[in-house]
Design an enzyme around this catalytic site. Structure first.
Site, PDB file in Angstrom:
ATOM      1  N   ASP A 200     -40.576  -8.134   2.090  1.00 36.82           N
ATOM      2  CA  ASP A 200     -39.256  -7.525   1.923  1.00 36.82           C
ATOM      3  C   ASP A 200     -39.332  -6.094   2.443  1.00 36.82           C
ATOM      4  O   ASP A 200     -40.367  -5.672   2.950  1.00 36.82           O
ATOM      5  CB  ASP A 200     -38.805  -7.587   0.459  1.00 36.82           C
ATOM      6  N   HIS A 267     -33.768  -7.385   5.432  1.00 39.40           N
ATOM      7  CA  HIS A 267     -34.886  -7.143   4.506  1.00 39.40           C
ATOM      8  C   HIS A 267     -36.177  -7.005   5.310  1.00 39.40           C
ATOM      9  O   HIS A 267     -37.221  -7.541   4.933  1.00 39.40           O
ATOM     10  CB  HIS A 267     -34.986  -8.259   3.465  1.00 39.40           C
ATOM     11  N   GLU A 331     -28.221 -10.817   3.007  1.00 36.09           N
ATOM     12  CA  GLU A 331     -27.930  -9.384   2.954  1.00 36.09           C
ATOM     13  C   GLU A 331     -28.315  -8.644   4.237  1.00 36.09           C
ATOM     14  O   GLU A 331     -28.833  -7.536   4.183  1.00 36.09           O
ATOM     15  CB  GLU A 331     -28.640  -8.755   1.748  1.00 36.09           C
TER      16      GLU A 331
END
Ligand code: ACM
Length: 762
Positions: A200, A267, A331
């Site tokens: 991440d 990410h 995201e």
């Protein structure tokens, strides 16, 4: 924190078999439940006559040459050794009083039949997983508290094939030893899929030979601390290939598939910091890797970047034999793609209309690559945007809509909606909870999740592979907190994934859960007692007394004492608010079937504690991004965990009795504002400060009401830990809501209130 309440969580401990009955007390008490304490609940349980005695002389018989049966037998012997101190020999010849493993065709995948008779126990299955699950069920029977195991015939098989937990090892790293323990706890709940979030923005945790800088640059970071606070020690680590091979084999031996996740195209800060040529040429500021939130750093779409991702996935696939490879997809805010002339030109050349379509093109390219290696792609539900890759499976996290859309389009899906299956949300409402997201996700709320909602037709339901709960570790700095946050809510997930919908019943689940928590204690699992531990709300009463309202999450009866003794089944039953002379020590525990549930309350009731509220007892003025965040000081020892809405730090002390109050004390601490929230940061506004450090302001009858106290933050500014600010207030009477805010030039540092104490005239 200086709360008068201390919660003694682990007071109630089942030791080994026998303790359950011993704790029950007299034989006259109601038995917890007719059904044996099995979790998850089997499909069918038919009690029969007599019982089987498990002794030092018992043996386990496996079919000659059957490696799967021998493996299940070895696991059973180990488990019986841990919880019963009995280690039966494993033999391949028929024996009397034996626990026998047998094969039969026609039992469904992962299913088993378990027959306990006075003379023998037989565990029958078609596949190795079924034999293992039969062994787990027998272990649960053998640790149910009785020497003799009642005769029974159990026929069992799971409701869903994907029964998962996701663990984020990227935000905070957990040791390989912990990962193995976690896998053990899962297996003993018949959970079968461990989704491992390995990379991440904040960290890259998997050794990749071809790109050594991924871990060199990406495995360690310095946690954020408030301006002026001491620099914290570096945190991090990564898993070597050898460690991963060992973990994968360990999981496979327990019938758990590990699905690795390599995030793309967002990410991606960690790999971009290591190899800047993978990004869009926006240089990340130093230290940003210790922020939380949604970062803007995306992979670019150069062929070399796809080459990198394919190289990484090639090494990942060599380690993980799973059918599915998770590529994230969530995201990925498209700002950098929109702003990059190079990416815009590439989109034009490819005939791609917008950035969502570009992400879809990106994921489809990865899917073709994975498919060429015989693997299947799974991703978070954003992979639906711009068009789903032809054979992709969707993990639905923004509600279940992603699963509905995927199923409607003929794709498979896994349900893991937030917040109900997001175990990073706090599970209790008191200051005993470790940091996490502020909204509560209780054990009951997880148990009540419906994995077969009416919104899905039968055809669509067939595309639901199962469900999964996710543990994001932004705010879980220790392994102990990971375990605590996971269990027992993961026990509820296990039951949802396995048991038949019409048999589920929360009360019965609690009765079966308590022994399961006890069984797993010797295996290192200290599960949370938040569902059971009574909580207390205190306020002043007339004539110098204190009023205490008790509650627990599950509606179980509460018994209490005021003489300092431990609450027992015969202690007074709580039936409504208590008015107590002060000072008093109030102890309370929750009970079912006259048995104390784990967790108890030990509360001082005195003139100060009835006028004190910690942050979990204050009301937040808003709930935009409510978090419970750990202080970054002191370096050693207990730190405060502040509950606040980072978009609007503001707390209300509801219904505060101001009679006789002469002073107000506020415990405050400062935390770094290390949140990537994009332009939303402009929405965080404060009243202007009168002094350089700002002031806590107290207003009466609402946050726009009269200001009754001002507490300058200057004394707190040089102390990275908690500071108590105190001021006198003019006399007032009656009950009022008090609103606490602070003035500031901006959100960094962010101030947080840990507790408010109203101080009466001595
Ligand atoms: C997610 O929670 N971003 C999948």
């Amino acid at each position: 924190m200086t709360s008068g309440a201390s919660v003694m969580n682990q007071r109630f401990t089942f030791l080994v078999a026998g303790a359950l009955l011993a704790t029950c007390g007299s034989a006259a008490v109601a038995t917890p439940a007719a059904a044996p304490p099995l979790l998850p609940l089997p499909q069918s349980i038919a009690p029969s006559q007599g019982s089987f005695r498990l002794t030092d002389q018992s043996v386990v018989v496996v079919p000659p040459g059957d490696a799967g049966a021998r493996a299940a037998a070895e696991r059973l012997v180990t488990l019986l050794g841990v919880n019963r101190g009995i280690r039966p020999a494993i033999v391949e010849t028929p024996a009397k009083n034996a626990i026998r493993f047998a094969r039969a065709r026609g039992i469904s995948a992962e299913g088993y039949r378990l027959e306990v008779t006075p003379g023998s126990v037989t565990i029958t299955a078609s596949d190795d997983a079924g034999l293992f699950y039969g062994a787990v069920t027998f272990w649960q029977l053998a640790t149910a508290g009785k020497e003799a195991i009642s005769a029974v015939r159990i026929e069992d098989a799971p409701r869903f094939r994907w029964r998962g937990l996701m663990l984020d090892s990227a935000r905070h790293f957990q040791s390989p030893e912990f990962i193995k323990r976690f896998i053990d706890w899962m297996a003993l709940h018949k959970l079968n899929t461990f989704h491992w979030h390995l990379v991440d923005d904040q960290g890259w945790r998997i050794e990749i030979r071809k790109y050594p800088k991924l871990v060199e640059a990406g495995a360690w970071r310095t946690p954020a601390s408030a301006p002026g606070a001491p620099i914290l020690p570096k945190t991090g680590g990564y898993y070597t290939k050898e460690q991963i091979r060992e973990i994968v084999a360990y999981a496979a031996a327990r019938h758990i598939t590990i699905v690795p996740e390599i995030e793309m195209p967002g990410h991606a800060l960690a790999p971009i910091r290591a190899y800047p040529e993978l990004g869009t040429s926006v240089v990340p500021p130093r230290g940003i890797e210790s922020d939380w939130g949604v970062f803007p750093y995306l992979f670019n779409v150069e062929d070399q970047t796809f080459g990198f991702l394919q190289d990484v996935l090639t090494e990942v696939m060599a380690l993980f034999p799973s059918e599915y490879i998770h590529v994230g997809g969530d995201e990925a805010v498209k700002d950098q793609w929109k702003a990059s002339p190079r990416i815009q030109a590439q989109m034009k050349a490819l005939g791609i209309k917008d950035e969502h379509a570009l992400q879809s093109w990106f994921i489809q390219r990865m899917e073709r690559f994975l498919a060429s290696k015989g693997r299947r792609l799974i991703g978070w539900d954003e992979i639906l945007e711009g068009g789903l890759a032809p054979n992709a499976t969707v993990m639905s996290w923004r509600g279940i809509e992603g699963a509905v859309a995927a199923a409607q389009a003929g794709h498979d899906a896994v349900l893991s909606p937030q917040p109900v299956l997001y175990l990073n949300h706090r599970q209790g409402g008191t200051s005993a909870e470790p940091p996490g997201r502020g909204e509560q996700v209780t054990l009951r709320r997880v148990y009540d999740f419906d994995p077969a909602p009416d919104t899905l037709t039968d055809d669509q339901q067939r595309h639901i592979l199962g469900l999964q709960a996710n543990l994001w570790t932004e705010h879980m700095r220790t392994e102990q907190r990971v375990a605590y946050s996971a269990f027992p809510r993961a026990s509820a997930v296990a039951e949802l994934g396995w048991a038949a919908a019409d048999k589920r019943d929360f009360g019965g689940f609690v009765d079966r859960l308590v022994p399961q928590m006890a069984r797993l204690k010797p295996m290192g699992l200290d599960a949370s007692n938040s569902a059971f531990t009574p909580s207390a709300a205190l306020r002043p009463a007339a004539n110098g007394k204190g009023e205490v309202t008790l509650a627990n999450q599950i509606g179980a009866e509460i018994r209490y004492t005021i003489d300092g003794s431990e609450p027992r089944a015969g202690s007074p039953l709580y039936a409504g608010p208590l008015t107590l002379a002060m000072p008093t020590r109030l102890r309370a525990a929750s009970f079912r079937h006259s048995m104390a549930l784990p967790g108890s309350l030990d509360q001082k009731v005195d003139a100060l504690s009835v006028r004190r509220r910690d942050d979990t007892q204050l009301k937040l003025c808003s709930n935009d991004i409510a978090l419970q965040l750990e202080d970054d000081a002191p370096a050693q020892g207990r730190r405060a965990a502040f509950l606040l809405d980072i978009m609007k730090p503001c707390w209300i002390y509801e219904d505060a009795s101001l009679d006789g109050i002469t002073e107000i004390a506020v415990d405050v601490g400062q935390i770094p504002f290390n949140f990537q929230i994009g332009k939303d940061i402009e929405k965080i506004v404060f009243r202007p400060p009168a002094t350089p450090e700002g002031e806590v302001e107290v207003r009466i009858d609402g946050c726009e009401g009269e200001r009754i106290a001002v507490l300058p933050l200057k004394p707190a500014a040089s102390n990275p830990a908690l500071t108590t600010l105190k001021t006198v207030v003019a006399p007032r009477s009656g009950s009022h809501d008090l609103c606490f805010t602070y003035t500031a030039k901006g959100p960094s540092p962010m101030w947080a209130i840990d507790a408010v104490q109203l101080i009466p005239r001595p």
